[in-house]
Design a protein around this motif. Structure first.
Motif, short mmCIF file in Angstrom:
data_model
loop_
_atom_site.label_atom_id
_atom_site.label_comp_id
_atom_site.label_asym_id
_atom_site.label_seq_id
_atom_site.Cartn_x
_atom_site.Cartn_y
_atom_site.Cartn_z
N VAL A 194 -18.29 61.50 1.67
CA VAL A 194 -17.81 62.36 0.59
C VAL A 194 -17.62 61.51 -0.66
O VAL A 194 -17.20 60.36 -0.58
CB VAL A 194 -16.48 63.06 0.98
CG1 VAL A 194 -15.41 62.04 1.34
CG2 VAL A 194 -16.00 63.98 -0.12
N GLU A 195 -17.95 62.08 -1.81
CA GLU A 195 -17.77 61.39 -3.08
C GLU A 195 -16.54 61.95 -3.78
O GLU A 195 -16.46 63.15 -4.05
CB GLU A 195 -19.00 61.55 -3.97
CG GLU A 195 -18.90 60.78 -5.28
CD GLU A 195 -20.16 60.83 -6.11
OE1 GLU A 195 -20.07 60.66 -7.35
OE2 GLU A 195 -21.25 61.06 -5.53
N ILE A 196 -15.59 61.08 -4.06
CA ILE A 196 -14.36 61.45 -4.75
C ILE A 196 -14.21 60.55 -5.97
O ILE A 196 -14.14 59.33 -5.84
CB ILE A 196 -13.11 61.29 -3.84
CG1 ILE A 196 -13.27 62.08 -2.54
CG2 ILE A 196 -11.86 61.71 -4.58
CD1 ILE A 196 -13.25 63.57 -2.69
N ASP A 197 -14.19 61.16 -7.15
CA ASP A 197 -14.05 60.40 -8.39
C ASP A 197 -15.11 59.32 -8.53
O ASP A 197 -14.82 58.20 -8.96
CB ASP A 197 -12.65 59.78 -8.50
CG ASP A 197 -11.56 60.82 -8.68
OD1 ASP A 197 -11.89 61.97 -9.02
OD2 ASP A 197 -10.38 60.48 -8.47
N GLY A 198 -16.33 59.64 -8.12
CA GLY A 198 -17.44 58.71 -8.27
C GLY A 198 -17.53 57.64 -7.21
O GLY A 198 -18.44 56.80 -7.25
N MET A 199 -16.61 57.63 -6.25
CA MET A 199 -16.62 56.64 -5.17
C MET A 199 -17.01 57.33 -3.87
O MET A 199 -16.43 58.34 -3.50
CB MET A 199 -15.24 56.01 -5.03
CG MET A 199 -15.14 54.97 -3.93
SD MET A 199 -13.48 54.25 -3.88
CE MET A 199 -13.64 53.14 -2.48
N VAL A 200 -18.00 56.77 -3.19
CA VAL A 200 -18.45 57.34 -1.92
C VAL A 200 -17.67 56.69 -0.79
O VAL A 200 -17.63 55.46 -0.66
CB VAL A 200 -19.95 57.12 -1.71
CG1 VAL A 200 -20.39 57.71 -0.36
CG2 VAL A 200 -20.75 57.77 -2.83
N ILE A 201 -17.03 57.52 0.01
CA ILE A 201 -16.29 57.04 1.17
C ILE A 201 -16.76 57.79 2.41
O ILE A 201 -17.45 58.80 2.31
CB ILE A 201 -14.76 57.24 1.00
CG1 ILE A 201 -14.44 58.74 0.79
CG2 ILE A 201 -14.23 56.39 -0.14
CD1 ILE A 201 -12.95 59.04 0.75
#
Length: 246
Positions: A205-212
């Motif tokens: 999932v991408e949250i605020d441009g960060m993929v985790i």
């Protein structure tokens, strides 16, 4: 000893105390971090001067003060990114009683950012800061699935797909097929591939441009019969995170 090496050794000292859980003498610390006694003395003196260690006694050695704990607690409390995720992750953990993990890619490994251990007596345990291989972990597969270009080819070109357990997928074509299957069903799995008798599933999932990657992990005997229910809860959590971030 270089500045970078000194920083690494200083961190190793705290890791040794974490394992041993008791005061240690210089003669015990030095071989534990694989440095000469003189170099270890210099590291310990610096940590004493900065208030991170205290001398218990000449015969008993040294032990960390609570300064590192206080500092790390303050840092974690101000981690706005993970704090935003925490309520959703806690709800997921409480709903399924299995361990919830958040990880991201760092170079060619998965770095665990947070671990919420399950409520079951027998459960999967890990620690924030742990590194896991990309090809044998569920979060790693999830992150490989969204890597630019062919993530598997890029990874295999740098290093062997090592067999972490007897079940690890070490053939790049099989790994690609496994990722394709994960994309089709919406989540990625491992079954005894990273830790024997442990099954996990993860979603990127991408949250605020960060993929985790967010994963659920637990004993295979309990996870595999409940896979559909676990996947549904995990996907619902990811959906809620996306909605909250938009």
């Amino acid at each position: 000893m270089s500045a970078v090496r000194s920083a690494s050794r200083a961190l190793q000292i705290f890791e040794v105390f974490g394992v041993e859980g008791r005061p240690l003498l210089l003669t015990e610390l030095a071989p534990s971090i694989d440095v000469p006694l003189s170099s270890c003395y210099g590291l310990v003196q610096t940590l004493l001067e900065r208030g991170y260690l205290y001398a218990v006694s000449r015969r008993r050695g040294f032990y960390p003060t609570r300064k590192l704990h206080t500092l790390s607690t303050a840092i974690v409390a101000k981690d706005a990114y993970l704090q935003r995720l925490l309520p959703h992750l806690e709800q997921l953990r409480d709903a399924v009683s299995e361990t919830v993990i958040v990880g991201t890619r760092q170079d060619d490994k998965v770095l665990y950012l947070d671990v919420l251990e399950g409520t079951q007596t027998i459960r999967y345990s890990a620690c924030p800061g742990d590194f896991k291989p990309l090809h044998s972990s569920s979060i790693g597969k999830a992150l490989l699935s969204v890597a630019p270009g062919d993530g598997v080819e890029a990874l295999a070109g740098k290093a062997d797909l090592a067999a972490i357990t007897a079940n690890t997928i070490t053939d790049r074509d099989r790994l690609k097929a496994d990722l394709d299957a994960g994309r089709a069903r919406g989540y990625f799995t491992t079954s005894g591939e990273n830790v024997a008798d442990v099954t996990a599933l993860a979603v990127p999932v991408e949250i605020d441009g960060m993929v985790i990657g967010i994963a659920l992990a637990g004993p295979s005997y309990r996870m595999e019969p409940a896979m559909d229910v676990l996947a549904d809860r995990l996907l619902r959590t990811v959906g809620a995170l996306k909605a909250a971030a938009s």
